[in-house]
Design an enzyme around this catalytic site. Structure first.
Site, PDB file in Angstrom:
ATOM      1  N   GLU A  82      33.464  32.688  43.476  1.00  3.60           N
ATOM      2  CA  GLU A  82      34.171  32.734  42.870  1.00  3.60           C
ATOM      3  C   GLU A  82      34.511  32.139  41.641  1.00  3.60           C
ATOM      4  O   GLU A  82      35.722  31.556  40.905  1.00  3.60           O
ATOM      5  CB  GLU A  82      35.571  32.853  43.282  1.00  3.60           C
ATOM      6  CG  GLU A  82      35.442  34.045  44.308  1.00  3.60           C
ATOM      7  CD  GLU A  82      35.747  36.016  43.953  1.00  3.60           C
ATOM      8  OE1 GLU A  82      36.396  36.546  42.492  1.00  3.60           O
ATOM      9  OE2 GLU A  82      34.998  37.103  43.709  1.00  3.60           O
ATOM     10  N   CYS A 141      44.893  30.248  35.709  1.00  2.65           N
ATOM     11  CA  CYS A 141      43.088  31.549  36.150  1.00  2.65           C
ATOM     12  C   CYS A 141      42.017  31.227  34.726  1.00  2.65           C
ATOM     13  O   CYS A 141      41.785  31.778  34.478  1.00  2.65           O
ATOM     14  CB  CYS A 141      43.692  32.433  35.856  1.00  2.65           C
ATOM     15  SG  CYS A 141      44.041  33.107  38.551  1.00  2.65           S
ATOM     16  N   HIS A 199      42.758  34.163  45.517  1.00  3.30           N
ATOM     17  CA  HIS A 199      41.156  32.473  45.231  1.00  3.30           C
ATOM     18  C   HIS A 199      42.905  31.678  45.763  1.00  3.30           C
ATOM     19  O   HIS A 199      44.049  31.736  45.569  1.00  3.30           O
ATOM     20  CB  HIS A 199      41.647  32.905  43.748  1.00  3.30           C
ATOM     21  CG  HIS A 199      40.461  33.800  43.383  1.00  3.30           C
ATOM     22  ND1 HIS A 199      40.381  34.753  41.926  1.00  3.30           N
ATOM     23  CD2 HIS A 199      39.359  34.203  43.270  1.00  3.30           C
ATOM     24  CE1 HIS A 199      40.070  35.220  41.308  1.00  3.30           C
ATOM     25  NE2 HIS A 199      39.201  35.079  42.653  1.00  3.30           N
ATOM     26  N   SER A 254      41.653  45.015  40.680  1.00  5.43           N
ATOM     27  CA  SER A 254      41.409  44.585  42.103  1.00  5.43           C
ATOM     28  C   SER A 254      42.073  44.700  43.241  1.00  5.43           C
ATOM     29  O   SER A 254      43.348  44.239  43.197  1.00  5.43           O
ATOM     30  CB  SER A 254      42.413  42.886  41.057  1.00  5.43           C
ATOM     31  OG  SER A 254      40.604  42.489  40.489  1.00  5.43           O
TER      32      SER A 254
HETATM   33  O1  SUG Z   1      39.321  38.332  39.861  1.00  9.23           O
HETATM   34  N1  SUG Z   1      42.044  40.187  37.326  1.00  9.23           N
HETATM   35  C1  SUG Z   1      41.859  39.003  38.462  1.00  9.23           C
HETATM   36  C2  SUG Z   1      42.602  37.897  37.881  1.00  9.23           C
HETATM   37  C3  SUG Z   1      41.980  36.619  38.046  1.00  9.23           C
HETATM   38  C4  SUG Z   1      42.502  36.031  38.481  1.00  9.23           C
HETATM   39  N2  SUG Z   1      42.079  34.490  38.285  1.00  9.23           N
HETATM   40  C5  SUG Z   1      41.946  33.350  39.763  1.00  9.23           C
HETATM   41  N3  SUG Z   1      43.243  33.355  39.945  1.00  9.23           N
HETATM   42  N4  SUG Z   1      41.487  32.143  39.481  1.00  9.23           N
HETATM   43  C6  SUG Z   1      40.785  39.342  39.168  1.00  9.23           C
HETATM   44  O2  SUG Z   1      41.459  39.653  40.458  1.00  9.23           O
HETATM   45  C7  SUG Z   1      42.277  42.600  37.419  1.00  9.23           C
HETATM   46  C8  SUG Z   1      41.763  43.778  36.376  1.00  9.23           C
HETATM   47  C9  SUG Z   1      42.482  45.553  36.577  1.00  9.23           C
HETATM   48  O3  SUG Z   1      43.140  45.377  37.237  1.00  9.23           O
HETATM   49  O4  SUG Z   1      42.421  45.934  35.007  1.00  9.23           O
HETATM   50  C10 SUG Z   1      41.740  41.710  37.057  1.00  9.23           C
HETATM   51  O5  SUG Z   1      39.875  41.363  37.712  1.00  9.23           O
END
Ligand code: SUG
Length: 446
Positions: free
Chosen positions: A174, A369, A250, A22
Site C-alpha cells: 500500500e 493520505c 493503513h 473499501s
Molecule cells: O484505500 N478510500 C481509500 C482511502 C485511502 C486512504 N489512504 C491512506 N490512509 N493513506 C482506501 O480505502 C474509498 C473509495 C470509495 O469507497 O468510493 C477509498 O478507496
C-alpha cells in the site's frame, strides 16, 4: 547543501465519488452512495497545497488518473463504443462499473514507497508504485501511477523507478501509507520503518480476523531489497491486528513520523517495546521523541473518526514542527484538547493548523493520505519536473482548471453518463499540458 522534504499531493480527479468500495475503511462504508462534490474536493486539496507552500514548504502535485477506466472494462469483456461499454457495465455489473470510476488515486500516500538517496546503495532516490492488490478499484492504479511518477521525476541520474510488486495478495503493498522515515536531517541517512498487517507465507502468525490486512511483511522486505536499503537502517513492525479490526486499514491512521519524532497511539503496534528499542538502537545517540497517545486520552475509535494520526508533521523553515490536521480533529473535544496540550509538551511540535478536507475524509482520506513525501537534496529538487511544483502561478492555473472542468455534484448514477467520460478526458488532456507530463493516460496513447 540544503535538503527538503517535498509533499506531492494528489489532485482530486473529476469523478470523485462515494461508492463504498473499501471494506475495512469505516468512512468509505458509512458514506456509501452519498452524493459527492468533485469541484469542492479538488479545491479543498489545492487550498491545502497552497497553504503549505505559503508556509515556506516545498510542495508538489501529482496528476489524477483517467476514470472511468474504459480499458479495464474492455478487458473484462464489455464491448462497443466507449459510451456503450460504460452503459453495459453500469447495467450488468454495477459494482465493477463503480470500481472503474473511483478517483482513489487522489490518496498519493498509497501511490508508492519512496527511499531518499541518503538511504539507498546507489545514492539515487528510489520509487516503487504500490500494487494495491487488496481492493480491486485501487489495483487499477499502479501502471499509470508509475508513468506519472516518471513524468515528475524523470532524470535517471537521480531517480530510479521500479515496477510495482507482483499483483498478488502475498505481496500486497500500500506504499508510503505503511512507511515512515526517521532521520536527523532529511539529507542524512535515516531509519526506514516498514509497517505490515500480516505475514503472507506463515498463517500461524497473528493477523486480523474481521477486516483485511492490506500490507504483507514479504512486500515490505521486497521493497527494501529493491531500494538497496541496509538492514542496519530498516525496522519491520507488525501492526496490532486488533486495531486493523477497528478500522485502522493503513498504519498512517494510527501513527506518523517526521525527522526525530514518532507520534503513535499506544495500541498501534503488535509489540511496541521491541519496535521502539530497535528504532532507538538503529537511530543512534541523538535525541528521538516517541510521542505516545494513550487510549485514555484518545480512544482508537476517536482516532479513526478524527484522523488524529493521519496528520502531516512538517518541519517549517524556522526548524519548528507543525501538525497539519483535518478540521474533524478540531471538532472533537478529546482530540482538540490533546492537540492543545501537545504543542506545550516540550516536543519539537509547536503548532497545529487545521484544514477542511471533508470531501476526502468522507472516503477515509485525511491530510496525510493526500500526500506522498519525497525527501530531496537541492540538486535532486532541481531535477524534478518544475511544472509540478506549487507556486502562485500554478495554484491559479489549477484552480481555474478545476472551476472550468469539474462538476459541483455527482450522484452514483451520474457515473454512467458518457458526457462525464468526455469531460474527464478533455480536462486531463489539458492537465498533462499544464504539468508537462507527456502522454501518461491510456486515452492519449491509442
Ligand atoms: O484505500 N478510500 C481509500 C482511502 C485511502 C486512504 N489512504 C491512506 N490512509 N493513506 C482506501 O480505502 C474509498 C473509495 C470509495 O469507497 O468510493 C477509498 O478507496
Amino acid at each position: 547543501m540544503k535538503n527538503f522534504e517535498v509533499n506531492f499531493d494528489g489532485l482530486v480527479g473529476p469523478t470523485h465519488n462515494y461508492a463504498g468500495l473499501s471494506f475495512g475503511n469505516v468512512a468509505s462504508f458509512s458514506n456509501a452512495s452519498a452524493n459527492s462534490h468533485p469541484k469542492q474536493a479538488a479545491l479543498q486539496g489545492l487550498a491545502k497545497m497552497k497553504a503549505l507552500s505559503d508556509m515556506g514548504m516545498k510542495q508538489g502535485v501529482l496528476a489524477p488518473q483517467e476514470r472511468p477506466d474504459i480499458y479495464t472494462l474492455r478487458r473484462l469483456g464489455f464491448s462497443g463504443s466507449d459510451a456503450e461499454v460504460l452503459e453495459k457495465a453500469a447495467q450488468k455489473a454495477p459494482e465493477v462499473h463503480l470500481a472503474c470510476c473511483s478517483a482513489s488515486s487522489m490518496w498519493t500516500a498509497n501511490a508508492a514507497t519512496v527511499s531518499p538517496s541518503a538511504d539507498t546503495a546507489d545514492g539515487r532516490v528510489h520509487f516503487t508504485p504500490a500494487n494495491l492488490t487488496n481492493k480491486f478499484h485501487r489495483s487499477l492504479e499502479p501502471e499509470v501511477t508509475g508513468r506519472i511518477l516518471q513524468g515528475t521525476f524523470h532524470d535517471s541520474k537521480y531517480f530510479v523507478h521500479h515496477k510495482h510488486l507482483p499483483d498478488n495478495e502475498h505481496f500486497g503493498d500500500e506504499g508510503a501509507a505503511n512507511h515512515t522515515r526517521l532521520c536527523k536531517d532529511y539529507g542524512q541517512e535515516g531509519v526506514e520503518l516498514f509497517v505490515f498487517g500480516r505475514y503472507a507465507f506463515d498463517a500461524s502468525k497473528p493477523a486480523p480476523t474481521k477486516y483485511p490486512a492490506r500490507q504483507t511483511y514479504e512486500a515490505c522486505q521486497a521493497i527494501a531489497r529493491l531500494h538497496g536499503l541496509s538492514d542496519d537502517n530498516v525496522v519491520y513492525i507488525q501492526q496490532n491486528p486488533n486495531v486493523i479490526d477497528q478500522g485502522v486499514f493503513h498504519n498512517d491512521v494510527i501513527s506518523v513520523g517526521n525527522q526525530n519524532v514518532l507520534f503513535y497511539h499506544e495500541q498501534a503496534f503488535a509489540d511496541t517495546v521491541s519496535a521502539l528499542d530497535e528504532i532507538q538502537q538503529k537511530f543512534g545517540d541523538s535525541p528521538l521523541h516517541f510521542i505516545k497517545v494513550s487510549t485514555d486520552a484518545v480512544s482508537v475509535q476517536e482516532a479513526v473518526k478524527t484522523y488524529l494520526f493521519n496528520t502531516q508533521i512538517i518541519t517549517l523553515p524556522n526548524g519548528e514542527m507543525a501538525i497539519i490536521a483535518p478540521t474533524e480533529c478540531q471538532e472533537s473535544t478529546a482530540v482538540s484538547s490533546y492537540l492543545n496540550e501537545l504543542v506545550e509538551m516540550g516536543t519539537p511540535i509547536k503548532q497545529v493548523h487545521y484544514f477542511d478536507v471533508k470531501q476526502s475524509m468522507k472516503n477515509g482520506g485525511g491530510p496525510a493520505c493526500l500526500r506522498l513525501r519525497v525527501a530531496l537534496t537541492e540538486q535532486e529538487l532541481q531535477a524534478v519536473n518544475p511544472n509540478t511544483l506549487m507556486n502562485d502561478a500554478l495554484y491559479s492555473k489549477l484552480t481555474h482548471w478545476v472551476n472550468k472542468h469539474y462538476r459541483d455534484e455527482l450522484s452514483l448514477d451520474d457515473l454512467r453518463d458518457p458526457a462525464l467520460l468526455a469531460e474527464s478526458r478533455s480536462s486531463l488532456d489539458e492537465l498533462t499540458q499544464i504539468l508537462k507530463l507527456g502522454s501518461v493516460y491510456p486515452f492519449q496513447r491509442v
